[in-house]
Design a protein around this motif. Structure first.
Motif, mmCIF file in Angstrom:
data_model
loop_
_atom_site.group_PDB
_atom_site.id
_atom_site.type_symbol
_atom_site.label_atom_id
_atom_site.label_comp_id
_atom_site.label_asym_id
_atom_site.label_seq_id
_atom_site.Cartn_x
_atom_site.Cartn_y
_atom_site.Cartn_z
ATOM 1 N N GLU A 64 12.434 22.416 20.922
ATOM 2 C CA GLU A 64 13.287 23.392 21.613
ATOM 3 C C GLU A 64 12.631 24.766 21.545
ATOM 4 O OE1 GLU A 64 16.276 22.496 23.311
ATOM 5 O OE2 GLU A 64 15.183 20.627 22.953
ATOM 6 N N SER A 65 13.115 25.639 22.392
ATOM 7 C CA SER A 65 12.600 27.003 22.423
ATOM 8 C C SER A 65 12.770 27.651 21.054
ATOM 9 C CB SER A 65 13.346 27.808 23.484
ATOM 10 O OG SER A 65 12.940 29.161 23.473
ATOM 11 N N GLY A 66 11.697 28.264 20.579
ATOM 12 C CA GLY A 66 11.744 28.936 19.290
ATOM 13 C C GLY A 66 11.236 28.102 18.134
ATOM 14 N N PHE A 67 10.945 26.836 18.384
ATOM 15 C CA PHE A 67 10.436 25.944 17.334
ATOM 16 C C PHE A 67 9.084 25.395 17.781
ATOM 17 C CE2 PHE A 67 14.168 25.949 14.721
ATOM 18 C CZ PHE A 67 15.215 26.132 15.598
ATOM 19 N N VAL A 68 8.119 25.370 16.851
ATOM 20 C CA VAL A 68 6.765 24.930 17.198
ATOM 21 C C VAL A 68 6.293 23.864 16.237
ATOM 22 C CG1 VAL A 68 6.152 27.101 18.311
ATOM 23 C CG2 VAL A 68 5.733 26.811 15.860
ATOM 24 N N ILE A 69 5.352 23.077 16.733
ATOM 25 C CA ILE A 69 4.873 21.929 15.971
ATOM 26 C C ILE A 69 4.158 22.352 14.690
ATOM 27 C CG2 ILE A 69 2.719 21.808 17.284
ATOM 28 C CD1 ILE A 69 2.895 18.743 17.022
ATOM 29 N N ASP A 70 3.464 23.452 14.706
ATOM 30 C CA ASP A 70 2.722 23.876 13.514
ATOM 31 C C ASP A 70 3.665 24.192 12.363
ATOM 32 O OD1 ASP A 70 0.084 25.693 15.282
ATOM 33 O OD2 ASP A 70 0.401 23.562 14.892
ATOM 34 N N LYS A 71 4.834 24.685 12.675
ATOM 35 C CA LYS A 71 5.802 25.046 11.659
ATOM 36 C C LYS A 71 6.676 23.848 11.253
ATOM 37 C CE LYS A 71 8.479 27.735 9.136
ATOM 38 N NZ LYS A 71 7.994 28.311 7.846
ATOM 39 N N PHE A 72 7.005 23.013 12.229
ATOM 40 C CA PHE A 72 7.910 21.876 11.995
ATOM 41 C C PHE A 72 7.306 20.580 12.529
ATOM 42 C CE2 PHE A 72 11.465 24.301 10.483
ATOM 43 C CZ PHE A 72 11.467 25.497 11.181
ATOM 44 N N PRO A 73 6.221 20.111 11.956
ATOM 45 C CA PRO A 73 5.658 18.839 12.419
ATOM 46 C C PRO A 73 6.628 17.694 12.169
ATOM 47 C CG PRO A 73 4.473 19.664 10.487
ATOM 48 C CD PRO A 73 5.404 20.736 10.897
ATOM 49 N N ILE A 74 6.722 16.816 13.140
ATOM 50 C CA ILE A 74 7.661 15.693 13.108
ATOM 51 C C ILE A 74 6.902 14.410 13.381
ATOM 52 C CG2 ILE A 74 9.558 14.597 14.390
ATOM 53 C CD1 ILE A 74 10.709 17.423 14.812
ATOM 54 N N SER A 75 7.248 13.377 12.643
ATOM 55 C CA SER A 75 6.709 12.052 12.933
ATOM 56 C C SER A 75 7.853 11.085 13.158
ATOM 57 C CB SER A 75 5.833 11.547 11.786
ATOM 58 O OG SER A 75 6.637 11.081 10.708
ATOM 59 N N ARG A 76 7.577 10.074 13.970
ATOM 60 C CA ARG A 76 8.526 8.971 14.161
ATOM 61 C C ARG A 76 7.709 7.713 14.430
ATOM 62 N NH1 ARG A 76 13.240 7.759 18.627
ATOM 63 N NH2 ARG A 76 13.941 5.847 17.604
#
Lengths: 115, 116
Positions: free
Chosen positions: A58-70
């Motif tokens: 979402e706007s305001g959130f970036v992968i470098d700060k909040f990496p997610i795996s599934r």
């Protein structure tokens, strides 16, 4: 009904470190999401966790700060990187079952405090 | 863009009295409306939803909610409050047929206190 669990349930971390939060469901789900609930605030969607591909942020959130795996249909992780006190929040995963369903079900949350 | 308003930060009610937690929404198209409850140190629990059909929907723990299209409201109600109903209540909306998740918007929450 399905059981949604999160680990850890809470943690206290030092500034500059990273924490990985796990979300496990005891049955297969189609959609998994990560939310943040800052103190005294409502829920804000961070991203949709996509199986086998990059999460949709979402706007305001970036992968470098909040990496997610599934990696599969029952498990996802959210990492909060290079933490600062502003990251102190409750982090919640939610899931949806089936493509035509409409309801999100939430895990118990992870309460993170950053010193 | 969708939005949800819960005009009361706090609602106090005496045990045994009826309770109402208010919610109004703004969305293009037909809304999917939800109520969730959050107890201290817990995640959100799903209470009820309105998708289509009867305007009065019944959910868990004796709660019900009434969809009012003309007033764009979806107020949560319970005929007789219990002390154990004390918690934080969130109203949420999702626009019909929109992308899953991205358009699931939560209200700011209303803290309900039921006094013995």
């Amino acid at each position: 009904s399905a059981v949604i669990s999160q680990k850890p349930s809470r943690d206290i971390c030092q500034r500059g470190t990273s924490l990985t939060i796990q979300c496990q469901v005891d049955s297969q789900v189609t959609m998994m999401f990560w939310y943040r609930q800052q103190p005294g605030q409502s829920l804000t969607l961070i991203a949709t966790a996509n199986q086998g591909s990059e999460a949709t942020y979402e706007s305001g959130f970036v992968i470098d700060k909040f990496p997610i795996s599934r990696p599969n249909l029952t498990f996802s992780t959210l990492t909060v990187s290079n933490m600062s006190p502003e990251d102190s929040s409750i982090y919640l995963c939610s899931v949806m079952f089936g493509l035509n369903t409409d309801t999100q079900y939430f895990g118990p949350g992870t309460r993170l405090t950053v010193l | 863009a969708q939005s949800v308003a819960q005009p009361e930060d706090q609602v106090n009610v005496a045990e045994g009295n009826p309770l109402t937690v208010k919610c109004t929404y703004s969305v293009s198209g037909n809304p999917y409306l939800f109520w969730y409850v959050q107890y201290p140190n817990r995640g959100l629990q799903f209470l009820l939803k309105y998708i289509t059909g009867d305007n009065l929907v019944k959910g868990s723990y004796g709660f019900e909610a009434e969809f009012n299209k003309s007033q764009t409201s979806f107020h949560l109600k319970k005929p007789s409050a219990l002390v154990s109903d004390s918690a934080l209540y969130f109203c949420a909306v999702r626009a019909h047929r929109d992308n899953y998740g991205q358009n699931f918007v939560f209200g700011p929450g209303t803290r309900l206190s039921v006094l013995p």
